[in-house]
Design an enzyme around this catalytic site. Structure first.
Site, mmCIF file in Angstrom:
data_model
loop_
_atom_site.group_PDB
_atom_site.id
_atom_site.type_symbol
_atom_site.label_atom_id
_atom_site.label_comp_id
_atom_site.label_asym_id
_atom_site.label_seq_id
_atom_site.Cartn_x
_atom_site.Cartn_y
_atom_site.Cartn_z
ATOM 1 N N MET A 1 0.884 -1.185 0.127
ATOM 2 C CA MET A 1 0.019 0.066 0.084
ATOM 3 C C MET A 1 1.072 1.486 -0.127
ATOM 4 S SD MET A 1 -1.590 0.198 3.691
ATOM 5 C CE MET A 1 -0.815 0.157 5.281
ATOM 6 N N ARG B 1 -3.320 -2.702 11.048
ATOM 7 C CA ARG B 1 -3.181 -2.267 12.498
ATOM 8 C C ARG B 1 -3.340 -3.448 13.507
ATOM 9 N NH1 ARG B 1 -6.191 3.738 11.947
ATOM 10 N NH2 ARG B 1 -4.478 4.570 11.118
ATOM 11 N N TYR C 1 4.471 2.989 12.484
ATOM 12 C CA TYR C 1 3.835 2.850 11.163
ATOM 13 C C TYR C 1 2.565 2.385 11.331
ATOM 14 C CZ TYR C 1 5.596 -2.246 10.702
ATOM 15 O OH TYR C 1 6.190 -3.388 10.900
ATOM 16 N N GLU C 2 1.582 2.490 10.385
ATOM 17 C CA GLU C 2 0.087 2.131 10.051
ATOM 18 C C GLU C 2 -0.702 3.045 11.081
ATOM 19 O OE1 GLU C 2 -0.960 0.841 7.854
ATOM 20 O OE2 GLU C 2 1.109 -0.450 7.370
ATOM 21 N N GLY C 3 -0.106 4.247 11.269
ATOM 22 C CA GLY C 3 -0.607 5.247 12.355
ATOM 23 C C GLY C 3 0.182 5.015 13.659
#
Length: 577
Positions: free
Chosen positions: A161, A294, A434-436
Site C-alpha cells: 500500500m 493495525r 507505522y500504520e498510524g
C-alpha cells in the site's frame, strides 16, 4: 541464540479452556474444532521455527539492497517465500471464492505472532498482501477482483500500500500524487511515495500497489482522495502479465531496523492504474486495509515480546553471576535474582494476556463476518473497531518495552550482536510508528471509538468484562481488575464531550489504562480456567497474581494523570520549547 519454541501449549489452552473456540465455530457453522486448529498452528510453528527463524539474523545483517534499480532481498528470502506460498500459508484465512482456505482469523493472527517472533521483516510480505486483498475484495470491481485476487491469495503475487509522501504522513489532506483519466478507463498515476514496505522484491510474480492519488476534479483535503490499483506488471495481448508498468524504486530507506524488508521510495511516472471503489472515496477504501494492518502490527509487538522472553529466560537459566540471596551459594544462575525475575515476569504477563486478547478479538472478527444473526455481526464488528487501536498501540508499546527488558537481562551481551537481542529492540521500534503512530491510535480511541453508538459500544465492552469478573468472584486477579475497571469507567465518563486539547492530553494514558484493564480481564478468564494440577495451570495462576499485584496498580497513576487535564501540558508557550 536459542531456538524458537512455538507456544502451541498456550494456544491449545486458550482454544479449549478460555475462549470457547469449538462453541464459537459451531455458532458460525464452521467445521473447525480445537484439535484441527492446534494441528494447523503446530505446523505453522514448525515452519516459522525451522525455516524463517534461521534467516532472521542473516537477513538483518545483509539487508535488502537496490542493484541497478532492482531490489535484491537477503539470500534465502525468495526461496522461503516460494516455499511459504506453496505450503498454503499465504491463503490461510482468505476467502475460498478466490482460492483461500477460509480458516478462522484467530489462526491467522496467531500465525502472524509466530511470523513476527521469528522473522518480522519476512512477515510483512504476507501481512501487507493480505491487507491489500481485503481492500480489493471490499471495494474493487468484479473484474479487478477476478483478475488480481486469486494470484495474490495464493502468494504467486504480493501486495503493498502506497499512502505516505514526504509532505503528507499522518495528514493525508496534503497528498499530491495525481491520477489522470485515460480513454480506456484506466488512469495515469504520477507522484512519489515514501516508506513503502514490500514495494518491490525479487520473489518473482507481480506486485500490486494500492495507491492514494487525486483526480483532476478532486476537492481539497481528504474528501478528494481516490484509491487506485497499480500493478508492477500490466497484462499483454495474450493475457499474461509481462509489460513493465511506469513505476520504479528510487531508493531504499536506510532504517533503524527491519533491514531485510525493502522499504521503498516509489516513483510513479504516468503508471497505469485502475480506480478501486468510488472517486474521491479512497480514504474509506484504504481504511479497510489499514484496520486489518493495525491488528497485524499490534501482533508484531506481541511476537517480538514473546521471542525476546524466550531468549532472555533461556539465558537467565544458564548465565552464572553473583551469589544467592542468603549469600550461601555462588555463583548462581541469574534466574535466582529477584530483579531478573521481575523483568521476565513483566514480559510474560503481557505476552500471555496479549495472546489471549488477540485471540478473543480475532474471534469477534470471525463473528462479524460469519455469524448468522445480523445484530450479532454488527455487535462483534463494533467491538473489533473499539479494540483495534488498543491492540495496535498497547501491544506495540508493551512489545518494545519487553524487548528492552529482555535485552537488559543479558546485560552487556544484550547490547552486542551475538545474541540477537539488539535486533529485537531495533525491529520492535517501527511497530509503534507505522500504520498510524500510537499517539494517533490513542486519539482514535478517545475521539472516535468511545462515542460510537452514543457510548453504547464501550459500555457494552465494560459489561462483558464485569460479567466475567463476577463469575470469578474470590480470585485476587478479579478483585484487582474490578478496581481498575472502576477507574477506567470514571475517566471514560469524564472524557465524554472533552475538547481537542483535553482529549489529546488524556489519550495515551487512557489507552494504556484501557489495555491494562483488558489484560486483567484476560488474566481473570485464564486464572478461572486454570484450576487444575497441571504445571501450565499452576503457572497461569502465579503469573495472574503477579499481574494483579505488580502491573495493574499502574492504573491508579494513569487515572490521576488523566484527571490532571491539559493545563500543565499546554501551560508552556510554544516559543519556550
Amino acid at each position: 541464540m536459542f531456538s524458537y519454541v512455538p507456544p502451541i501449549d498456550d494456544y491449545r489452552f486458550l482454544l479449549t479452556e478460555v475462549l470457547g473456540f469449538d462453541r464459537a465455530m459451531a455458532e458460525m457453522g464452521k467445521e473447525v474444532d480445537a484439535d484441527l486448529a492446534a494441528a494447523v498452528l503446530e505446523e505453522a510453528g514448525r515452519m516459522c521455527a525451522d525455516r524463517l527463524h534461521p534467516l532472521n539474523r542473516h537477513g538483518d545483517e545483509e539487508g535488502s539492497r537496490l542493484v541497478d534499480g532492482l531490489v535484491k532481498t537477503p539470500e534465502g528470502f525468495a526461496d522461503a517465500w516460494r516455499d511459504f506460498a506453496a505450503a498454503g500459508w499465504a491463503s490461510l484465512s482468505a476467502d475460498p471464492a478466490y482460492g483461500g482456505q477460509g480458516l478462522p482469523f484467530i489462526l491467522q493472527l496467531w500465525l502472524d505472532e509466530m511470523l513476527a517472533a521469528t522473522n518480522l521483516s519476512f512477515g510483512l510480505f504476507p501481512g501487507l498482501t493480505r491487507g491489500a486483498c481485503e481492500a480489493i475484495m471490499a471495494h474493487a470491481s468484479d473484474f479487478l477482483k477476478a483478475t488480481y485476487l486469486p494470484p495474490m491469495v495464493s502468494g504467486e503475487w504480493t501486495g503493498a500500500m502506497a499512502l505516505t509522501e514526504s509532505g503528507a504522513g499522518t495528514d493525508l489532506a496534503l497528498l499530491k500524487t495525481k491520477a489522470a483519466p485515460d480513454a480506456d478507463g484506466s488512469y495515469a498515476i504520477t507522484g512519489q511515495k515514501i516508506f513503502i514496505s514490500s514495494g518491490d522484491h525479487d520473489f518473482g510474480g507481480n506486485i500490486v500497489h494500492l495507491v492514494l492519488a487525486r483526480l483532476p476534479d478532486a476537492p481539497a483535503g481528504v474528501k478528494g482522495i481516490s484509491l487506485f490499483l497499480v500493478p508492477k506488471y500490466l497484462p499483454d495481448a495474450d493475457g499474461g502479465f509481462t509489460i513493465r508498468n511506469s513505476m520504479s524504486v528510487g531508493a531504499l530507506e536506510k532504517k533503524m531496523g527491519i533491514h531485510a524488508q525493502p522499504t521503498c521510495v516509489m516513483n510513479y511516472d504516468g503508471a497505469t492504474g485502475w480506480l478501486v471503489g468510488e472517486p474521491h472515496k479512497g480514504l474509506a477504501a484504504m481504511f479497510t486495509m489499514m484496520n486489518a494492518e493495525r491488528l497485524m502490527v499490534g501482533i508484531q509487538g506481541l511476537g517480538i515480546a514473546g521471542a525476546s522472553y524466550q531468549q532472555a529466560a533461556g539465558y537467565a537459566k544458564e548465565r552464572l553471576q553473583g551469589r544467592s540471596a542468603d549469600g550461601a551459594r555462588g555463583p548462581v544462575t541469574i534466574i535466582e535474582h529477584a530483579d531478573v525475575r521481575r523483568m521476565l515476569l513483566n514480559i510474560r504477563a503481557f505476552v500471555e494476556a496479549g495472546r489471549a486478547l488477540a485471540g478473543w478479538t480475532a474471534l469477534q472478527l470471525d463473528r462479524a463476518h460469519h455469524h448468522p444473526d445480523a445484530a450479532e455481526r454488527a455487535r462483534a464488528d463494533a467491538l473489533v473497531a473499539l479494540l483495534t487501536p488498543v491492540v495496535k498501540a498497547a501491544f506495540t508499546d508493551f512489545g518494545f518495552e519487553s524487548a528492552v527488558q529482555a535485552q537488559q537481562v543479558f546485560g552487556g551481551h544484550g547490547y552486542i550482536r551475538e545474541w540477537g537481542m539488539e535486533q529485537y529492540v531495533r525491529d520492535a521500534r517501527i511497530a509503534q510508528i507505522y500504520e498510524g503512530t500510537n499517539g494517533v491510535q490513542a486519539m482514535d480511541l478517545v475521539g472516535r471509538k468511545l462515542p460510537m453508538a452514543g457510548g453504547a459500544v464501550v459500555e457494552g465492552f465494560f459489561a462483558l468484562v464485569e460479567m466475567d469478573l463476577a463469575a470469578a468472584e474470590g480470585l485476587n486477579i478479579a478483585a484487582k481488575t474490578r478496581e481498575a475497571l472502576a477507574l477506567l469507567r470514571g475517566v471514560t465518563a469524564s472524557l465524554r464531550g472533552a475538547g481537542t486539547e483535553a482529549a489529546g492530553a488524556a489519550a495515551v494514558d487512557y489507552l494504556r489504562l484501557f489495555a491494562l484493564v483488558s489484560m486483567g480481564w484476560m488474566w481473570t478468564r485464564m486464572a478461572a480456567a486454570a484450576q487444575g494440577d497441571a504445571p501450565l495451570h499452576g503457572a497461569k495462576r502465579a503469573v495472574a497474581d503477579y499481574f494483579a499485584q505488580r502491573m495493574l496498580p499502574q492504573a491508579q497513576g494513569l487515572a490521576v494523570g488523566i484527571a490532571a487535564g491539559e493545563a500543565t501540558i499546554m501551560a508552556l508557550g510554544a516559543e519556550a520549547f
